[in-house]
Design an enzyme around this catalytic site. Sequence first.
Site, PDB file in Angstrom:
ATOM      1  N   HIS A   1     -68.507 -90.799  43.537  1.00 21.14           N
ATOM      2  CA  HIS A   1     -69.148 -90.271  44.748  1.00 21.14           C
ATOM      3  C   HIS A   1     -70.450 -89.564  44.376  1.00 21.14           C
ATOM      4  O   HIS A   1     -70.461 -88.640  43.567  1.00 21.14           O
ATOM      5  CB  HIS A   1     -68.191 -89.299  45.431  1.00 21.14           C
ATOM      6  CG  HIS A   1     -68.627 -88.830  46.777  1.00 21.14           C
ATOM      7  ND1 HIS A   1     -68.477 -89.589  47.923  1.00 21.14           N
ATOM      8  CD2 HIS A   1     -69.215 -87.673  47.176  1.00 21.14           C
ATOM      9  CE1 HIS A   1     -68.939 -88.906  48.968  1.00 21.14           C
ATOM     10  NE2 HIS A   1     -69.397 -87.741  48.537  1.00 21.14           N
TER      11      HIS A   1
ATOM     12  N   SER B   1     -66.624 -86.530  42.942  1.00 20.50           N
ATOM     13  CA  SER B   1     -68.000 -86.194  43.326  1.00 20.50           C
ATOM     14  C   SER B   1     -68.720 -85.573  42.137  1.00 20.50           C
ATOM     15  O   SER B   1     -68.380 -84.464  41.694  1.00 20.50           O
ATOM     16  CB  SER B   1     -67.997 -85.207  44.493  1.00 20.50           C
ATOM     17  OG  SER B   1     -69.298 -84.659  44.623  1.00 20.50           O
TER      18      SER B   1
ATOM     19  N   ASP C   1     -73.567 -87.510  45.862  1.00 22.79           N
ATOM     20  CA  ASP C   1     -74.041 -86.740  47.012  1.00 22.79           C
ATOM     21  C   ASP C   1     -75.550 -86.605  46.997  1.00 22.79           C
ATOM     22  O   ASP C   1     -76.120 -85.922  46.152  1.00 22.79           O
ATOM     23  CB  ASP C   1     -73.407 -85.344  46.998  1.00 22.79           C
ATOM     24  CG  ASP C   1     -71.948 -85.378  47.411  1.00 22.79           C
ATOM     25  OD1 ASP C   1     -71.658 -85.936  48.484  1.00 22.79           O
ATOM     26  OD2 ASP C   1     -71.107 -84.863  46.642  1.00 22.79           O
TER      27      ASP C   1
ATOM     28  N   MET D   1     -78.753 -85.204  48.871  1.00 21.53           N
ATOM     29  CA  MET D   1     -79.160 -84.206  49.883  1.00 21.53           C
ATOM     30  C   MET D   1     -80.668 -84.005  49.812  1.00 21.53           C
ATOM     31  O   MET D   1     -81.242 -83.968  48.723  1.00 21.53           O
ATOM     32  CB  MET D   1     -78.452 -82.877  49.620  1.00 21.53           C
ATOM     33  CG  MET D   1     -76.940 -82.980  49.521  1.00 21.53           C
ATOM     34  SD  MET D   1     -76.184 -81.365  49.390  1.00 21.53           S
ATOM     35  CE  MET D   1     -74.511 -81.814  48.903  1.00 21.53           C
TER      36      MET D   1
ATOM     37  N   MET E   1     -76.788 -87.474  52.713  1.00 20.96           N
ATOM     38  CA  MET E   1     -76.918 -86.331  53.633  1.00 20.96           C
ATOM     39  C   MET E   1     -78.413 -86.095  53.797  1.00 20.96           C
ATOM     40  O   MET E   1     -78.975 -85.121  53.304  1.00 20.96           O
ATOM     41  CB  MET E   1     -76.202 -85.114  53.053  1.00 20.96           C
ATOM     42  CG  MET E   1     -74.683 -85.213  53.173  1.00 20.96           C
ATOM     43  SD  MET E   1     -73.825 -84.112  52.041  1.00 20.96           S
ATOM     44  CE  MET E   1     -73.828 -85.123  50.572  1.00 20.96           C
TER      45      MET E   1
ATOM     46  N   HIS F   1     -73.218 -91.003  49.251  1.00 19.30           N
ATOM     47  CA  HIS F   1     -73.107 -90.221  50.487  1.00 19.30           C
ATOM     48  C   HIS F   1     -74.476 -89.635  50.814  1.00 19.30           C
ATOM     49  O   HIS F   1     -74.915 -88.681  50.178  1.00 19.30           O
ATOM     50  CB  HIS F   1     -72.051 -89.120  50.261  1.00 19.30           C
ATOM     51  CG  HIS F   1     -71.850 -88.204  51.423  1.00 19.30           C
ATOM     52  ND1 HIS F   1     -71.139 -87.020  51.303  1.00 19.30           N
ATOM     53  CD2 HIS F   1     -72.253 -88.285  52.719  1.00 19.30           C
ATOM     54  CE1 HIS F   1     -71.118 -86.425  52.483  1.00 19.30           C
ATOM     55  NE2 HIS F   1     -71.792 -87.150  53.353  1.00 19.30           N
TER      56      HIS F   1
ATOM     57  N   ASP G   1     -63.833 -85.679  52.474  1.00 20.47           N
ATOM     58  CA  ASP G   1     -64.738 -85.082  51.490  1.00 20.47           C
ATOM     59  C   ASP G   1     -64.871 -83.584  51.752  1.00 20.47           C
ATOM     60  O   ASP G   1     -65.330 -83.188  52.825  1.00 20.47           O
ATOM     61  CB  ASP G   1     -66.099 -85.794  51.616  1.00 20.47           C
ATOM     62  CG  ASP G   1     -67.131 -85.331  50.609  1.00 20.47           C
ATOM     63  OD1 ASP G   1     -66.788 -84.551  49.702  1.00 20.47           O
ATOM     64  OD2 ASP G   1     -68.298 -85.771  50.741  1.00 20.47           O
TER      65      ASP G   1
ATOM     66  N   MET H   1     -65.776 -85.417  57.195  1.00 25.24           N
ATOM     67  CA  MET H   1     -66.099 -84.255  56.362  1.00 25.24           C
ATOM     68  C   MET H   1     -65.083 -83.144  56.630  1.00 25.24           C
ATOM     69  O   MET H   1     -64.837 -82.787  57.779  1.00 25.24           O
ATOM     70  CB  MET H   1     -67.508 -83.730  56.681  1.00 25.24           C
ATOM     71  CG  MET H   1     -68.650 -84.614  56.215  1.00 25.24           C
ATOM     72  SD  MET H   1     -68.670 -84.986  54.451  1.00 25.24           S
ATOM     73  CE  MET H   1     -68.851 -83.359  53.721  1.00 25.24           C
TER      74      MET H   1
HETATM   75  C1  DX5 Z   1     -70.428 -81.627  50.223  1.00 20.28           C
HETATM   76  C2  DX5 Z   1     -70.297 -82.901  49.447  1.00 20.28           C
HETATM   77  C3  DX5 Z   1     -69.025 -83.068  48.728  1.00 20.28           C
HETATM   78  C4  DX5 Z   1     -68.738 -82.048  47.657  1.00 20.28           C
HETATM   79  C5  DX5 Z   1     -67.256 -81.945  47.491  1.00 20.28           C
HETATM   80  O1  DX5 Z   1     -71.513 -81.713  51.073  1.00 20.28           O
HETATM   81  O2  DX5 Z   1     -70.422 -84.000  50.311  1.00 20.28           O
HETATM   82  O3  DX5 Z   1     -68.932 -84.365  48.166  1.00 20.28           O
HETATM   83  O4  DX5 Z   1     -69.314 -82.351  46.436  1.00 20.28           O
HETATM   84  O5  DX5 Z   1     -66.984 -80.940  46.591  1.00 20.28           O
HETATM   85  P1  DX5 Z   1     -65.572 -80.199  46.496  1.00 20.28           P
HETATM   86  O6  DX5 Z   1     -64.557 -81.233  46.159  1.00 20.28           O
HETATM   87  O7  DX5 Z   1     -65.798 -79.214  45.417  1.00 20.28           O
HETATM   88  O8  DX5 Z   1     -65.326 -79.574  47.838  1.00 20.28           O
HETATM   89 ZN    ZN Z   2     -69.985 -86.047  49.615  1.00 22.05          ZN
END
Ligand code: DX5
Ligand code: ZN
Length: 214
Positions: A32, A7, A34, A36, A67, A65, A174, A136
Amino acid sequence: MIKISPSILASDFSKLGAEAEKCEKAGADMLHIDVMDGHFVPNITIGIPVVKSLRKCVSIPFDVHLMISNPEKYIPDFISAGADIITFHAEADCDIKKCIKLIKSAGKKAGVSLKPATSASVLTDVLPELDMVLVMTVEPGFGGQSFMEAQLEKISEVKALCSKLSLSTDIQVDGGINTETAKKVIEAGANVLVAGSFVFNAQDTRAAIESLRQ
Ligand code: DX5
Ligand code: ZN
């Protein structure tokens, strides 16, 4: 086979291209990303232009991903920007089947993600149409959180649902993944592991990725 998806949320954003290249060279199966929106989750991260720019740096698949609220509206843009796998949230108040169709009709892989409080049963109807289920293992929104042990049961449930329907759907996890938690999620049935902090805090990226696979 276990696939590792670092990620980039945990990377140094001032050199995102180089961080993505580092993951590719170290044997990451995908990247990955993320996304948001500050609405579905209380944080704002990466958007469409960044995905498009990153696409020029590496050729491994982009595991995006989402969100975000209203994923339907933005899925086509993420596809144009270079996403290969698009995962949106079951809780995003969207038409799940319509979103899956939108992704798959563009020839991309579709995933649905479940927040920790969401039951695996919400997927019963759509499971045969999915390429991936994301369980998750932290509350979505931030990297660096602790793994939620209680989610192991949900991973097993998703695995059992897939087996019952003779599906080889990818099961992704994740949040809070390290060598210790990787072992547990793999035993529970996961085969795609997202890891942010663990990969980017490591001195040796290749060794970190390989250690998760073991
Ligand atoms: C959280 C994200 C994850 C996050 C994981 O909302 O979806 O992908 O980056 O990070 P670590 O591996 O540090 O928990
Ligand atoms: Zn993620």
